[in-house]
Design an enzyme around this catalytic site. Structure first.
Site: not given
Ligand code: CP
Ligand code: NVA
Length: 315
Positions: A112, A139, A142, A274, A302
């Protein structure tokens, strides 16, 4: 199920849903549902006994981190949490070298980070599968869990209408990819200047032409949600955009998923997010806690979806 599918998945990266066919996404979702059933039934499934997954995080996470770490453990393997505060990537070691070192020690990498190019470079220089756990652009893990959730609640994907309200961000991009692969109709409502990237929209429209779905970008939330089977939203300011938060609150003020907006959707429409959510901004408390909300099913899924990805890709 997983054994039969594994030949076609083994060794591949999971960077974008765009790299997978409709049938492959269906197989991944089916594998996830199968693993969920095994877990609920107390049936051990040590598919990755003795395997290791490196988890590189340069951004915060609750769901993604916990689901991958718990998931690899449930599959009989071991996950190493590698924060950029601790590993040399945070002090400037190049992605190419990190890729080659980790490839000699672990069996897969989940990353990430902000830069999508860094994930592509990591994958290019790795000899093991690389899983995209979120970039500023996409993402996909997700959205695999989201597709699984939609299938559990609605039975299938084809012909369903998904309305996404808000920022044309990483989640919106992966939803465009995934929904149109599966024959869904997706409409994104975003203000000007915050619409999804044109190349993602073009990819989605090409997917839709092949799958019988559609991808439409509008400005008005009411237009997007009309008759929708699923109403989806995400934060107005993503990770890395904290300094824009106040400005974005003004820009997105008309993009809140609330009871009035839900009144225009199908009465049985699912509410999806999400998470993490900002109640009172992109979604109201009554809607996220209401009977149509499946946000915690999404979060749970997830775990199952990521286990399916790991079980299928890792050697
Ligand atoms: N939705 C999601 O990716 O959550 P986190 O940022 O907690 O991993
Ligand atoms: N769009 C958000 C998603 C988090 C899971 C971000 O990138 O922060």
């Amino acid at each position: 199920m997983i054994e039969q599918s594994k030949e076609r998945f083994r060794g591949r990266d999971f960077i974008t849903l765009q790299d997978f066919t409709q049938q492959e996404i269906e197989e991944m979702a089916a594998a996830a549902i199968g693993l969920k059933g095994q877990l609920a039934g107390g049936i051990p499934h040590p598919i990755l006994q003795g395997r290791t997954l490196g988890l590189i995080f340069t951004k915060s996470s609750t769901r993604t981190r916990v689901s991958f770490e718990v998931g690899i453990y449930q599959l009989g393997g071991y996950g190493l949490f590698l924060s950029d505060r601790d590993i040399q990537i945070g002090r400037g070691e190049v992605v190419q070298d990190t890729a080659r070192v980790l490839s000699r020690m672990v069996d897969g990498i989940m990353i990430r980070t902000s830069s999508h190019q860094d994930v592509l470079d990591l994958a290019h220089h790795s000899t093991i599968p690389v899983i995209n756990g979120l970039t500023d652009y996409l993402h996909p893990t997700q959205v695999l869990a989201d597709l699984m959730t939609i299938r559990e609640h609605k039975g299938s994907w084809r012909g369903l209408k998904l309305a996404y309200i808000g920022d044309g961000n990483n989640v919106a991009h992966s939803l465009l990819n995934g929904a149109t692969k599966m024959g869904m109709h997706i409409t994104i409502a975003s203000p000007d200047g915050y619409k999804p990237a044109p190349e993602i929209v073009a990819q989605a429209q090409a997917n839709a032409a092949a799958s019988g779905g559609s991808a439409v970008i509008v400005t008005e939330p009411a237009e997007a949600v009309a008759g929708a089977d699923i109403v989806y939203t995400d934060v107005w300011a993503s990770m890395g955009q904290e300094t824009e938060a106040v400005k974005r609150q003004k820009v997105f003020a008309g993009y809140q998923v609330n009871a009035a907006l839900m009144g225009r959707a199908h009465p049985n429409a699912l509410v999806m997010h999400c998470l993490p959510a900002h109640r009172g901004e992109e979604i109201t408390e009554d809607v996220i806690e209401g009977p149509q909300s499946v946000v915690f099913d999404q979060a749970e899924n997830r775990l199952h979806a990521h286990k399916a990805i790991m079980a299928l890709l890792i050697h």
